[in-house]
Design a protein around this motif. Structure first.
Motif, PDB file in Angstrom:
ATOM      1  N   LEU A 176      57.646 -40.847  35.505  1.00  0.00           N
ATOM      2  CA  LEU A 176      56.566 -41.236  36.409  1.00  0.00           C
ATOM      3  C   LEU A 176      56.274 -40.126  37.410  1.00  0.00           C
ATOM      4  O   LEU A 176      55.139 -39.669  37.551  1.00  0.00           O
ATOM      5  N   TYR A 177      57.293 -39.658  38.092  1.00  0.00           N
ATOM      6  CA  TYR A 177      57.110 -38.613  39.103  1.00  0.00           C
ATOM      7  C   TYR A 177      56.646 -37.305  38.465  1.00  0.00           C
ATOM      8  O   TYR A 177      55.759 -36.632  38.996  1.00  0.00           O
ATOM      9  N   GLN A 178      57.220 -36.943  37.333  1.00  0.00           N
ATOM     10  CA  GLN A 178      56.812 -35.711  36.639  1.00  0.00           C
ATOM     11  C   GLN A 178      55.326 -35.743  36.306  1.00  0.00           C
ATOM     12  O   GLN A 178      54.617 -34.752  36.486  1.00  0.00           O
ATOM     13  N   ALA A 179      54.858 -36.892  35.822  1.00  0.00           N
ATOM     14  CA  ALA A 179      53.448 -37.007  35.451  1.00  0.00           C
ATOM     15  C   ALA A 179      52.534 -36.934  36.674  1.00  0.00           C
ATOM     16  O   ALA A 179      51.479 -36.310  36.626  1.00  0.00           O
ATOM     17  N   LEU A 180      52.936 -37.555  37.777  1.00  0.00           N
ATOM     18  CA  LEU A 180      52.115 -37.517  38.985  1.00  0.00           C
ATOM     19  C   LEU A 180      52.041 -36.109  39.564  1.00  0.00           C
ATOM     20  O   LEU A 180      51.005 -35.699  40.079  1.00  0.00           O
ATOM     21  N   LYS A 181      53.130 -35.372  39.465  1.00  0.00           N
ATOM     22  CA  LYS A 181      53.163 -33.988  39.961  1.00  0.00           C
ATOM     23  C   LYS A 181      52.537 -33.010  38.981  1.00  0.00           C
ATOM     24  O   LYS A 181      52.164 -31.905  39.350  1.00  0.00           O
ATOM     25  N   GLY A 182      52.463 -33.417  37.700  1.00  0.00           N
ATOM     26  CA  GLY A 182      51.950 -32.511  36.678  1.00  0.00           C
ATOM     27  C   GLY A 182      52.972 -31.472  36.277  1.00  0.00           C
ATOM     28  O   GLY A 182      52.638 -30.420  35.758  1.00  0.00           O
ATOM     29  N   PRO A 209      47.025 -39.286  37.214  1.00  0.00           N
ATOM     30  CA  PRO A 209      45.966 -39.577  36.271  1.00  0.00           C
ATOM     31  C   PRO A 209      45.273 -38.288  35.833  1.00  0.00           C
ATOM     32  O   PRO A 209      45.243 -37.317  36.596  1.00  0.00           O
ATOM     33  N   PRO A 210      44.721 -38.284  34.619  1.00  0.00           N
ATOM     34  CA  PRO A 210      44.199 -37.033  34.059  1.00  0.00           C
ATOM     35  C   PRO A 210      42.976 -36.457  34.769  1.00  0.00           C
ATOM     36  O   PRO A 210      42.807 -35.249  34.794  1.00  0.00           O
TER      37      PRO A 210
END
Length: 127
Positions: free
Chosen positions: A89-95, A102-103
């Motif tokens: 979750l955190y990795q995706a939010l930080k990119g 979100p994309p």
């Protein structure tokens, strides 16, 4: 007189740049100020961020890639308590190490910090 005007223009330019740099520094410091995650509550602090930014794609009905943020239990499938850097979750939010989510629009820095702090403090449920 000409030297005086040149001097004033140079001083104004340096002072203005210095002030602008100070403003940018102060603003970025505020946006990334660390939050005490022990005071955060999933339902009041974390879930609203997920609801407003993630549920369109990761909601109850046919969530993308099988990832749902509809409730605490499904959210925890992408969270490693006490370790934000290892949490999907955190990795995706930080990119970082994941596709930016979100994309089409990155979350505000303070929203990402709330998620990070909650995970770092153990990602506890409200109950």
């Amino acid at each position: 007189m000409r030297k005086m005007i040149t001097f004033l223009v140079v001083v104004a330019a340096i002072g203005g740049a210095g002030y602008g740099g100070y403003y940018i520094w102060m603003r970025s410091k505020e946006e990334t100020e660390k939050i005490d995650g022990t005071t955060l509550r999933y339902s009041q602090d974390v879930y609203p961020i997920l609801k407003n930014n993630c549920l369109k794609c990761h909601g109850d009905r046919d969530p993308k890639k099988g990832i749902s943020y509809m409730n605490y239990q499904t959210t925890m499938r992408t969270v490693v308590p006490n370790e934000p850097a290892k949490s999907k979750l955190y990795q995706a939010l930080k990119g970082e190490d994941a596709k930016q989510m979100p994309p089409n629009a990155k979350l505000k820095a303070n929203e990402i910090e709330i998620i990070r702090a909650w995970i770092a403090a153990g990602a506890k449920s409200d109950g």
